[in-house]
Each structure stands twice: as structure tokens, then as C-alpha cells.
Design an enzyme around this catalytic site. Structure first.
Site, PDB file in Angstrom:
ATOM      1  N   ASN A   9       0.875  -1.177   0.000  1.00  0.00           N
ATOM      2  CA  ASN A   9       0.000   0.000   0.000  1.00  0.00           C
ATOM      3  C   ASN A   9       0.909   1.223   0.000  1.00  0.00           C
ATOM      4  O   ASN A   9       1.486   1.564   1.030  1.00  0.00           O
ATOM      5  CB  ASN A   9      -0.885  -0.046   1.258  1.00  0.00           C
ATOM      6  CG  ASN A   9      -1.725   1.203   1.424  1.00  0.00           C
ATOM      7  OD1 ASN A   9      -1.813   2.034   0.523  1.00  0.00           O
ATOM      8  ND2 ASN A   9      -2.352   1.335   2.599  1.00  0.00           N
ATOM      9  N   HIS A  98      -9.628   1.052   4.399  1.00  0.00           N
ATOM     10  CA  HIS A  98      -8.398   1.255   5.176  1.00  0.00           C
ATOM     11  C   HIS A  98      -8.695   2.187   6.356  1.00  0.00           C
ATOM     12  O   HIS A  98      -9.500   3.116   6.240  1.00  0.00           O
ATOM     13  CB  HIS A  98      -7.300   1.844   4.283  1.00  0.00           C
ATOM     14  CG  HIS A  98      -5.962   1.834   4.950  1.00  0.00           C
ATOM     15  ND1 HIS A  98      -5.605   2.783   5.877  1.00  0.00           N
ATOM     16  CD2 HIS A  98      -4.931   0.963   4.872  1.00  0.00           C
ATOM     17  CE1 HIS A  98      -4.382   2.490   6.326  1.00  0.00           C
ATOM     18  NE2 HIS A  98      -3.957   1.395   5.733  1.00  0.00           N
ATOM     19  N   GLU A 170      -5.631  -5.058  10.268  1.00  0.00           N
ATOM     20  CA  GLU A 170      -4.600  -4.056  10.541  1.00  0.00           C
ATOM     21  C   GLU A 170      -4.927  -3.313  11.833  1.00  0.00           C
ATOM     22  O   GLU A 170      -5.726  -2.370  11.833  1.00  0.00           O
ATOM     23  CB  GLU A 170      -4.549  -3.034   9.397  1.00  0.00           C
ATOM     24  CG  GLU A 170      -4.233  -3.636   8.049  1.00  0.00           C
ATOM     25  CD  GLU A 170      -3.659  -2.592   7.107  1.00  0.00           C
ATOM     26  OE1 GLU A 170      -2.522  -2.759   6.673  1.00  0.00           O
ATOM     27  OE2 GLU A 170      -4.339  -1.593   6.844  1.00  0.00           O
ATOM     28  N   GLY A 176       2.210   2.109  10.740  1.00  0.00           N
ATOM     29  CA  GLY A 176       3.143   3.221  10.602  1.00  0.00           C
ATOM     30  C   GLY A 176       3.837   3.611  11.901  1.00  0.00           C
ATOM     31  O   GLY A 176       4.483   4.646  11.984  1.00  0.00           O
ATOM     32  N   SER A 216       3.212  -2.273  10.256  1.00  0.00           N
ATOM     33  CA  SER A 216       4.660  -2.334  10.504  1.00  0.00           C
ATOM     34  C   SER A 216       5.275  -3.688  10.167  1.00  0.00           C
ATOM     35  O   SER A 216       6.243  -4.097  10.796  1.00  0.00           O
ATOM     36  CB  SER A 216       4.974  -1.933  11.950  1.00  0.00           C
ATOM     37  OG  SER A 216       4.562  -0.592  12.189  1.00  0.00           O
TER      38      SER A 216
HETATM   39  P1  PGA Z   1       2.680   0.163   7.620  1.00  0.00           P
HETATM   40  O1  PGA Z   1       1.222   0.374   6.938  1.00  0.00           O
HETATM   41  O2  PGA Z   1       3.234  -1.126   7.047  1.00  0.00           O
HETATM   42  O3  PGA Z   1       3.474   1.356   7.189  1.00  0.00           O
HETATM   43  O4  PGA Z   1       2.468   0.075   9.076  1.00  0.00           O
HETATM   44  C1  PGA Z   1       0.352  -0.693   6.722  1.00  0.00           C
HETATM   45  C2  PGA Z   1      -0.944  -0.182   6.138  1.00  0.00           C
HETATM   46  O5  PGA Z   1      -1.437   0.861   6.581  1.00  0.00           O
HETATM   47  O6  PGA Z   1      -1.531  -0.802   5.209  1.00  0.00           O
END
Ligand code: PGA
Length: 253
Positions: A9, A98, A170, A176, A216
């Protein structure tokens, strides 16, 4: 048998030129290195879809997806993206629900249900996202909360349609932040979601649904997460912006 899927993504990153460069690197390395039983998806910003689809056209491993779509087929919805527009670029996946869209654009479970239905009717594979906030987890209500997201957005589907949906769990507190869910936390939730799917549909149907983990995920923790029996893949944000890291994750099963 359910599919192994590693989806990137990109979020709102990369201008067109940089996006084309990244997509070309991903396709080249994936063709050489990604195991044949792993499907790779790049969910790009809308303006990249057409050109990135061209880059992936000759790969049988790498596919393209959008990050969002409207529940309306067409019309006066300035700035929105229709399912037909997405398919016309050659993209075959779309992220729906999302947590960033739910938070900043107030998307509701009911609206997302309509989007999932429309995506399926148009031949797109929905990557349906669900997940709880830290507050909900700390209150011990995470399983109930996420199961309810599935129930309100997916459980009107026929079992035939449901089997075309990919679910991405998620936890918002892991997105993030660098803090991933532990492999045990991910497995517990995925197992609960599969049990809920089995309850609503059947054990056989639940076994066919790919449930990805997102939050993450990176090369250093992918193997532990992907080795869990109910974790079928990953939805990768930050680490999907680096071709080497992204492809290393596809090799981490
Ligand atoms: P991240 O994002 O891997 O940067 O934590 C995952 C996502 O929001 O799909």
C-alpha cells in the site's frame, strides 16, 4: 486452497516518475525471486494505476490495485474513483476500508459494504481492511469490534462472493508506528475472524479466505508473522516503498 498474498500500500507517496521506477524494480526482482505460490500486489495512487498496470502486464506474479473506490457507479462525485475506471486501467484489486480512510473520510461499515459489493460485481478483488484502535484493544473489546466490522460490511454477501474477498487485519496502533502486533496477537485475531466466518458461512468457506496482517510488517518480522497458521499474507505500507524490502517479505513464508 487459500492464496498467499503480499500487497503493498503505497498510500500518498511517490510522484509518477518515482512510482514507475519502483514498480519496474518490484516486477523485475519479483519475477526472479518471489516464490511461484505468492501473489504480489501493488496498490498505488490512482494516477499511477494505468502505467503501473502496463509494467506488470507481462508478470504472472505481480498485480495492481487501487487504494479506494466509490460505492457509486458514476456521476457527480468530484474527486472520486469509480470501479469501472479502476478496471479500465488493468488493475484487478482495490483496498476498501483502510483505517486512514475510515478516520479521515468518515467511511462507515455500511458504505464499505456497498463498495465491496460493487467491486465484486465489476470483477475487482476487494482487500477489505479491518482493525481496532489501541483504546479498544486495551478495553479488551478488539475481537468483538473487528468481528462486527466484518459482519456489517461482508456478511450480506453470498458465500460464493465472500470467497472472492481478501481480508486484511490491521490494528490501527501498529500502522506506521514501528510497533507490530506480536505473532501471537495476530494469530489470535486471525483465528477469531476465521471462526466468525465459519460461523456465518461454513468451515470450508472460512478455510478459503486469505486473511492478511498489516501494521509495521517488514523483512525482520515478516517470517514470524507469516509462519502463523491463520496469517496468509501481509498488507505492507512503509516497507512496500523499497523494492528490496518488499520482495524480501514475499520470500519470508
Ligand atoms: P505500515 O502500513 O506497514 O506502514 O504500518 C500498513 C498499512 O497501513 O496498510
Amino acid at each position: 486452497m487459500r492464496k498467499k498474498i503480499i500487497a503493498g500500500n503505497w498510500k500518498m507517496n511517490k510522484n509518477l516518475e518515482d512510482g514507475i521506477a519502483l514498480a519496474s524494480e518490484v516486477v523485475n526482482i519479483a519475477n526472479d525471486e518471489t516464490p511461484n505460490d505468492v501473489t504480489v500486489v501493488m496498490c498505488t495512487p490512482a494516477i499511477h494505476l494505468s502505467q503501473v498496470s502496463g509494467i506488470t502486464a507481462n508478470s504472472d506474479k505481480v498485480f495492481v490495485g487501487a487504494q479506494n473506490m466509490s460505492e457509486h457507479e458514476s456521476g457527480a462525485y468530484t474527486g472520486d474513483l469509480a470501479a469501472d475506471m479502476i478496471t479500465s486501467t488493468g488493475a484487478s484489486y482495490v483496498i476498501i476500508g483502510h483505517s486512514e480512510r475510515r478516520e479521515y473520510h468518515f467511511e462507515t461499515n455500511q458504505q464499505l459494504a456497498a463498495r465491496v459489493k460493487l467491486a465484486l460485481a465489476k470483477g475487482l478483488t476487494p482487500l477489505f481492511c479491518c482493525g481496532e484502535s489501541l483504546e479498544i484493544r486495551e478495553a479488551g473489546k478488539h475481537v468483538e469490534f473487528v468481528t462486527n466490522q466484518l459482519s456489517e460490511s461482508l456478511y450480506d454477501l453470498s458465500s460464493e462472493d465472500l470467497q472472492k474477498v481478501v481480508i486484511a487485519y490491521e490494528p490501527i496502533w501498529a500502522i506506521g508506528t514501528g510497533v507490530t502486533a506480536s505473532a501471537e496477537q495476530a494469530q489470535d485475531m486471525h483465528k477469531s475472524l476465521r471462526a466468525s466466518l465459519a460461523d456465518r458461512y461454513s468451515h470450508e468457506v472460512a478455510e478459503e479466505i486469505s486473511i492478511l496482517y498489516g501494521g509495521s510488517m517488514k523483512p525482520s518480522n515478516a517470517q514470524e508473522l507469516l509462519s502463523q497458521p491463520d496469517v496468509d499474507g501481509g498488507l505492507i505500507g512503509g516497507a512496500s516503498l523499497k523494492s528490496r524490502d518488499f520482495i524480501d517479505i514475499t520470500k519470508s513464508y
